[in-house]
Design a protein around this motif. Structure first.
Motif, PDB file in Angstrom:
ATOM      1  N   LEU A  67       0.841  -1.202   0.000  1.00 19.81           N
ATOM      2  CA  LEU A  67       0.000   0.000   0.000  1.00 19.81           C
ATOM      3  C   LEU A  67       0.871   1.246   0.000  1.00 19.81           C
ATOM      4  O   LEU A  67       1.974   1.254   0.547  1.00 19.81           O
ATOM      5  CB  LEU A  67      -0.885   0.031   1.254  1.00 19.81           C
ATOM      6  CG  LEU A  67      -1.894  -1.099   1.424  1.00 19.81           C
ATOM      7  CD1 LEU A  67      -2.559  -0.987   2.785  1.00 19.81           C
ATOM      8  CD2 LEU A  67      -2.936  -1.043   0.330  1.00 19.81           C
ATOM      9  N   SER A  68       0.335   2.295  -0.584  1.00 20.60           N
ATOM     10  CA  SER A  68       1.010   3.595  -0.464  1.00 20.60           C
ATOM     11  C   SER A  68       0.672   4.169   0.903  1.00 20.60           C
ATOM     12  O   SER A  68      -0.272   3.726   1.575  1.00 20.60           O
ATOM     13  CB  SER A  68       0.539   4.545  -1.563  1.00 20.60           C
ATOM     14  OG  SER A  68      -0.806   4.928  -1.329  1.00 20.60           O
ATOM     15  N   SER A  69       1.431   5.158   1.309  1.00 18.14           N
ATOM     16  CA  SER A  69       1.179   5.806   2.597  1.00 18.14           C
ATOM     17  C   SER A  69      -0.222   6.398   2.629  1.00 18.14           C
ATOM     18  O   SER A  69      -0.932   6.307   3.624  1.00 18.14           O
ATOM     19  CB  SER A  69       2.230   6.896   2.836  1.00 18.14           C
ATOM     20  OG  SER A  69       1.981   7.568   4.032  1.00 18.14           O
ATOM     21  N   LYS A  70      -0.628   6.978   1.501  1.00 19.52           N
ATOM     22  CA  LYS A  70      -1.953   7.600   1.421  1.00 19.52           C
ATOM     23  C   LYS A  70      -3.058   6.552   1.558  1.00 19.52           C
ATOM     24  O   LYS A  70      -4.038   6.752   2.276  1.00 19.52           O
ATOM     25  CB  LYS A  70      -2.090   8.354   0.101  1.00 19.52           C
ATOM     26  CG  LYS A  70      -3.403   9.072  -0.057  1.00 19.52           C
ATOM     27  CD  LYS A  70      -3.476   9.810  -1.367  1.00 19.52           C
ATOM     28  CE  LYS A  70      -4.838  10.477  -1.501  1.00 19.52           C
ATOM     29  NZ  LYS A  70      -5.012  11.161  -2.766  1.00 19.52           N
ATOM     30  N   GLU A  71      -2.906   5.420   0.871  1.00 19.87           N
ATOM     31  CA  GLU A  71      -3.921   4.367   0.950  1.00 19.87           C
ATOM     32  C   GLU A  71      -4.071   3.836   2.373  1.00 19.87           C
ATOM     33  O   GLU A  71      -5.189   3.646   2.860  1.00 19.87           O
ATOM     34  CB  GLU A  71      -3.549   3.203   0.026  1.00 19.87           C
ATOM     35  CG  GLU A  71      -3.691   3.508  -1.450  1.00 19.87           C
ATOM     36  CD  GLU A  71      -3.156   2.381  -2.320  1.00 19.87           C
ATOM     37  OE1 GLU A  71      -3.799   2.065  -3.325  1.00 19.87           O
ATOM     38  OE2 GLU A  71      -2.089   1.819  -1.973  1.00 19.87           O
ATOM     39  N   LEU A  72      -2.945   3.617   3.030  1.00 21.16           N
ATOM     40  CA  LEU A  72      -3.004   3.119   4.400  1.00 21.16           C
ATOM     41  C   LEU A  72      -3.658   4.134   5.322  1.00 21.16           C
ATOM     42  O   LEU A  72      -4.533   3.803   6.125  1.00 21.16           O
ATOM     43  CB  LEU A  72      -1.601   2.759   4.913  1.00 21.16           C
ATOM     44  CG  LEU A  72      -1.549   2.232   6.349  1.00 21.16           C
ATOM     45  CD1 LEU A  72      -2.375   0.953   6.476  1.00 21.16           C
ATOM     46  CD2 LEU A  72      -0.126   2.002   6.787  1.00 21.16           C
ATOM     47  N   THR A  73      -3.264   5.391   5.192  1.00 21.82           N
ATOM     48  CA  THR A  73      -3.823   6.449   6.039  1.00 21.82           C
ATOM     49  C   THR A  73      -5.330   6.578   5.835  1.00 21.82           C
ATOM     50  O   THR A  73      -6.086   6.693   6.799  1.00 21.82           O
ATOM     51  CB  THR A  73      -3.127   7.788   5.746  1.00 21.82           C
ATOM     52  OG1 THR A  73      -1.734   7.643   5.987  1.00 21.82           O
ATOM     53  CG2 THR A  73      -3.676   8.905   6.611  1.00 21.82           C
ATOM     54  N   GLU A  74      -5.769   6.547   4.594  1.00 19.22           N
ATOM     55  CA  GLU A  74      -7.204   6.658   4.311  1.00 19.22           C
ATOM     56  C   GLU A  74      -7.978   5.496   4.925  1.00 19.22           C
ATOM     57  O   GLU A  74      -9.045   5.686   5.500  1.00 19.22           O
ATOM     58  CB  GLU A  74      -7.443   6.735   2.805  1.00 19.22           C
ATOM     59  CG  GLU A  74      -7.043   8.062   2.198  1.00 19.22           C
ATOM     60  CD  GLU A  74      -7.137   8.071   0.677  1.00 19.22           C
ATOM     61  OE1 GLU A  74      -7.429   7.014   0.064  1.00 19.22           O
ATOM     62  OE2 GLU A  74      -6.905   9.151   0.103  1.00 19.22           O
ATOM     63  N   ASN A  75      -7.440   4.284   4.801  1.00 18.02           N
ATOM     64  CA  ASN A  75      -8.115   3.123   5.384  1.00 18.02           C
ATOM     65  C   ASN A  75      -8.144   3.192   6.900  1.00 18.02           C
ATOM     66  O   ASN A  75      -9.149   2.847   7.527  1.00 18.02           O
ATOM     67  CB  ASN A  75      -7.454   1.828   4.898  1.00 18.02           C
ATOM     68  CG  ASN A  75      -7.935   1.438   3.521  1.00 18.02           C
ATOM     69  OD1 ASN A  75      -9.081   1.048   3.343  1.00 18.02           O
ATOM     70  ND2 ASN A  75      -7.070   1.591   2.529  1.00 18.02           N
TER      71      ASN A  75
ATOM     72  N   MET B 170     -11.408   3.227   9.311  1.00 13.07           N
ATOM     73  CA  MET B 170     -11.543   2.253  10.394  1.00 13.07           C
ATOM     74  C   MET B 170     -11.764   2.934  11.741  1.00 13.07           C
ATOM     75  O   MET B 170     -12.444   2.403  12.609  1.00 13.07           O
ATOM     76  CB  MET B 170     -10.294   1.370  10.449  1.00 13.07           C
ATOM     77  CG  MET B 170     -10.132   0.489   9.218  1.00 13.07           C
ATOM     78  SD  MET B 170      -8.475  -0.204   9.058  1.00 13.07           S
ATOM     79  CE  MET B 170      -8.454  -1.336  10.438  1.00 13.07           C
ATOM     80  N   ARG B 171     -11.186   4.102  11.916  1.00  7.27           N
ATOM     81  CA  ARG B 171     -11.291   4.827  13.182  1.00  7.27           C
ATOM     82  C   ARG B 171     -12.416   5.858  13.184  1.00  7.27           C
ATOM     83  O   ARG B 171     -12.615   6.555  14.177  1.00  7.27           O
ATOM     84  CB  ARG B 171      -9.972   5.537  13.482  1.00  7.27           C
ATOM     85  CG  ARG B 171      -8.846   4.595  13.782  1.00  7.27           C
ATOM     86  CD  ARG B 171      -7.564   5.345  13.989  1.00  7.27           C
ATOM     87  NE  ARG B 171      -6.501   4.429  14.395  1.00  7.27           N
ATOM     88  CZ  ARG B 171      -5.225   4.596  14.108  1.00  7.27           C
ATOM     89  NH1 ARG B 171      -4.826   5.641  13.416  1.00  7.27           N
ATOM     90  NH2 ARG B 171      -4.330   3.735  14.519  1.00  7.27           N
ATOM     91  N   SER B 172     -13.118   5.976  12.075  1.00  3.85           N
ATOM     92  CA  SER B 172     -14.169   6.989  11.981  1.00  3.85           C
ATOM     93  C   SER B 172     -15.259   6.713  13.011  1.00  3.85           C
ATOM     94  O   SER B 172     -15.527   5.564  13.370  1.00  3.85           O
ATOM     95  CB  SER B 172     -14.768   7.013  10.578  1.00  3.85           C
ATOM     96  OG  SER B 172     -15.539   5.843  10.360  1.00  3.85           O
TER      97      SER B 172
END
Length: 193
Positions: free
Chosen positions: A171-179, A183-185
Protein backbone atom coordinates in the motif's frame (compact mmCIF):
# COMPACT_ATOMS: atom_id res chain seq x y z
CA UNK A 1 -2.58 72.82 27.56
CA UNK A 2 -3.33 74.32 30.90
CA UNK A 3 -5.87 73.06 33.37
CA UNK A 4 -8.18 75.90 32.33
CA UNK A 5 -8.45 74.27 28.90
CA UNK A 6 -10.17 71.16 30.28
CA UNK A 7 -13.32 72.40 28.59
CA UNK A 8 -11.96 71.02 25.31
CA UNK A 9 -12.43 67.50 26.76
CA UNK A 10 -16.02 68.14 27.84
CA UNK A 11 -17.74 67.03 24.58
CA UNK A 12 -15.73 63.80 24.47
CA UNK A 13 -16.48 62.81 28.07
CA UNK A 14 -20.24 63.49 28.06
CA UNK A 15 -22.94 60.84 27.67
CA UNK A 16 -20.74 57.86 28.44
CA UNK A 17 -18.08 59.14 26.01
CA UNK A 18 -20.46 58.85 23.04
CA UNK A 19 -18.57 61.35 20.85
CA UNK A 20 -15.28 59.51 21.37
CA UNK A 21 -17.00 56.19 20.54
CA UNK A 22 -18.58 57.71 17.43
CA UNK A 23 -15.21 58.97 16.18
CA UNK A 24 -13.65 55.58 16.95
CA UNK A 25 -16.39 53.72 15.03
CA UNK A 26 -15.88 55.93 11.98
CA UNK A 27 -12.17 55.09 12.04
CA UNK A 28 -12.91 51.34 12.42
CA UNK A 29 -15.11 51.44 9.32
CA UNK A 30 -12.26 52.88 7.23
CA UNK A 31 -9.95 50.03 8.20
CA UNK A 32 -12.39 47.37 6.88
CA UNK A 33 -11.36 45.03 9.70
CA UNK A 34 -13.87 42.61 11.20
CA UNK A 35 -13.93 43.45 14.89
CA UNK A 36 -15.64 41.53 17.66
CA UNK A 37 -17.34 43.16 20.64
CA UNK A 38 -14.20 42.46 22.67
CA UNK A 39 -12.10 44.18 19.96
CA UNK A 40 -14.38 47.21 20.09
CA UNK A 41 -13.97 47.35 23.86
CA UNK A 42 -10.18 47.14 23.48
CA UNK A 43 -10.15 49.93 20.92
CA UNK A 44 -12.45 52.11 23.04
CA UNK A 45 -9.98 51.70 25.90
CA UNK A 46 -7.16 52.71 23.56
CA UNK A 47 -9.27 55.68 22.42
CA UNK A 48 -9.81 56.79 26.02
CA UNK A 49 -6.09 56.60 26.74
CA UNK A 50 -5.29 58.38 23.46
CA UNK A 51 -7.73 61.15 24.33
CA UNK A 52 -5.72 61.99 27.44
CA UNK A 53 -2.40 61.66 25.62
CA UNK A 54 -3.66 63.94 22.84
CA UNK A 55 -4.89 66.43 25.42
CA UNK A 56 -1.44 66.53 27.03
CA UNK A 57 0.37 66.79 23.68
CA UNK A 58 -1.95 69.28 21.96
CA UNK A 59 -0.68 72.77 21.29
CA UNK A 60 -3.24 75.29 19.97
CA UNK A 61 -0.41 77.06 18.11
CA UNK A 62 -0.09 74.04 15.76
CA UNK A 63 -2.85 75.50 13.61
CA UNK A 64 -5.12 72.47 13.86
CA UNK A 65 -8.22 72.01 15.96
CA UNK A 66 -8.17 69.64 18.89
CA UNK A 67 -10.78 67.50 17.14
CA UNK A 68 -8.55 67.09 14.06
CA UNK A 69 -5.50 66.42 16.22
CA UNK A 70 -7.38 63.79 18.25
CA UNK A 71 -8.65 62.06 15.09
CA UNK A 72 -5.15 61.81 13.65
CA UNK A 73 -3.81 60.47 16.98
CA UNK A 74 -6.62 57.87 17.12
CA UNK A 75 -5.99 56.76 13.52
CA UNK A 76 -2.27 56.28 14.23
CA UNK A 77 -2.92 54.36 17.47
CA UNK A 78 -5.57 52.12 15.91
CA UNK A 79 -3.43 51.41 12.87
CA UNK A 80 -0.46 50.56 15.12
CA UNK A 81 -2.65 48.23 17.20
CA UNK A 82 -4.01 46.44 14.12
CA UNK A 83 -0.49 46.06 12.72
CA UNK A 84 0.66 44.62 16.04
CA UNK A 85 -2.25 42.15 16.12
CA UNK A 86 -1.61 41.00 12.54
CA UNK A 87 2.08 40.57 13.30
CA UNK A 88 1.21 38.40 16.30
CA UNK A 89 -1.06 36.24 14.11
CA UNK A 90 1.69 35.79 11.51
CA UNK A 91 4.17 34.77 14.20
CA UNK A 92 1.71 32.22 15.60
CA UNK A 93 0.88 30.92 12.11
CA UNK A 94 4.55 30.16 11.48
CA UNK A 95 4.40 27.53 14.20
CA UNK A 96 1.03 26.07 13.21
CA UNK A 97 1.16 22.60 11.71
CA UNK A 98 -1.72 20.65 10.26
CA UNK A 99 -2.54 17.34 11.92
CA UNK A 100 -2.87 15.93 8.40
CA UNK A 101 0.74 16.84 7.59
CA UNK A 102 3.24 14.01 7.28
CA UNK A 103 5.47 13.57 10.30
CA UNK A 104 9.25 13.68 10.10
CA UNK A 105 9.59 10.07 11.17
CA UNK A 106 10.69 7.38 8.77
CA UNK A 107 7.23 5.81 8.91
CA UNK A 108 5.79 8.80 7.01
CA UNK A 109 2.48 8.74 8.84
CA UNK A 110 0.35 11.74 9.72
CA UNK A 111 0.82 13.64 12.95
CA UNK A 112 -2.74 12.81 13.97
CA UNK A 113 -1.78 9.15 14.14
CA UNK A 114 0.97 9.96 16.66
CA UNK A 115 -1.27 11.76 19.14
CA UNK A 116 -2.10 9.49 22.05
CA UNK A 117 -5.74 8.87 22.76
CA UNK A 118 -7.63 7.30 25.62
CA UNK A 119 -9.62 5.26 23.15
CA UNK A 120 -7.86 2.82 20.85
CA UNK A 121 -10.16 1.17 18.35
CA UNK A 122 -7.86 -1.77 17.81
CA UNK A 123 -7.36 -2.33 21.53
CA UNK A 124 -11.12 -2.37 22.01
CA UNK A 125 -11.53 -4.91 19.23
CA UNK A 126 -8.89 -7.25 20.67
CA UNK A 127 -10.21 -7.20 24.24
CA UNK A 128 -11.68 -10.47 25.41
CA UNK A 129 -14.96 -9.98 27.16
CA UNK A 130 -17.13 -12.68 28.60
CA UNK A 131 -20.16 -10.72 27.58
CA UNK A 132 -21.49 -12.17 24.33
CA UNK A 133 -23.20 -8.87 23.53
CA UNK A 134 -19.85 -7.06 23.32
CA UNK A 135 -18.38 -9.79 21.11
CA UNK A 136 -21.36 -9.32 18.82
CA UNK A 137 -20.55 -5.61 18.61
CA UNK A 138 -16.95 -6.38 17.68
CA UNK A 139 -18.16 -8.81 15.00
CA UNK A 140 -20.52 -6.14 13.66
CA UNK A 141 -17.66 -3.62 13.60
CA UNK A 142 -15.42 -6.04 11.68
CA UNK A 143 -18.23 -6.91 9.26
CA UNK A 144 -18.45 -3.25 8.23
CA UNK A 145 -14.79 -3.19 7.19
CA UNK A 146 -13.51 -4.05 3.74
CA UNK A 147 -11.24 -7.07 3.24
CA UNK A 148 -8.23 -4.76 3.08
CA UNK A 149 -9.24 -3.03 6.32
CA UNK A 150 -9.71 -6.41 8.05
CA UNK A 151 -6.19 -7.37 6.91
CA UNK A 152 -4.85 -4.07 8.29
CA UNK A 153 -6.72 -4.69 11.55
CA UNK A 154 -5.27 -8.20 11.89
CA UNK A 155 -1.74 -6.93 11.29
CA UNK A 156 -2.22 -4.13 13.85
CA UNK A 157 -3.53 -6.65 16.39
CA UNK A 158 -0.43 -8.75 15.79
CA UNK A 159 1.81 -5.75 16.57
CA UNK A 160 2.96 -4.72 13.12
CA UNK A 161 3.88 -1.05 12.62
CA UNK A 162 2.37 1.08 9.88
CA UNK A 163 5.47 1.01 7.67
CA UNK A 164 5.56 -2.80 7.94
CA UNK A 165 1.86 -3.05 7.09
CA UNK A 166 2.40 -0.89 4.00
CA UNK A 167 5.16 -3.21 2.81
CA UNK A 168 3.24 -6.42 3.53
CA UNK A 169 0.04 -5.24 1.84
CA UNK A 170 1.82 -3.23 -0.89
CA UNK A 171 0.00 0.00 0.00
CA UNK A 172 1.01 3.59 -0.46
CA UNK A 173 1.18 5.81 2.60
CA UNK A 174 -1.95 7.60 1.42
CA UNK A 175 -3.92 4.37 0.95
CA UNK A 176 -3.00 3.12 4.40
CA UNK A 177 -3.82 6.45 6.04
CA UNK A 178 -7.20 6.66 4.31
CA UNK A 179 -8.11 3.12 5.38
CA UNK A 180 -7.04 3.79 8.97
CA UNK A 181 -9.17 6.92 9.03
CA UNK A 182 -12.18 4.97 7.81
CA UNK A 183 -11.54 2.25 10.39
CA UNK A 184 -11.29 4.83 13.18
CA UNK A 185 -14.17 6.99 11.98
CA UNK A 186 -16.95 7.61 14.44
CA UNK A 187 -19.43 6.09 12.02
CA UNK A 188 -17.67 2.72 12.33
CA UNK A 189 -16.46 2.93 15.93
CA UNK A 190 -19.83 3.95 17.44
CA UNK A 191 -20.98 0.33 17.04
CA UNK A 192 -18.60 -0.66 19.86
CA UNK A 193 -20.43 1.46 22.42
Amino acid sequence: MTSADLSVLQPYCENDMQLLKKISRSIFLRFNEPLTKADHDDFYSIANMTLWQAYNAYDPDMGISFDGFLRSCLQKKFKSELTHRHRQKRILNQFAVSLDAASDSEESCKLLELIPSDFDTFEEVTKRYENQQYQDKVQLYISRLSNLQVNILNLLINGYRTNEIREILHLSSKELTENLQIMRSFENVKILF
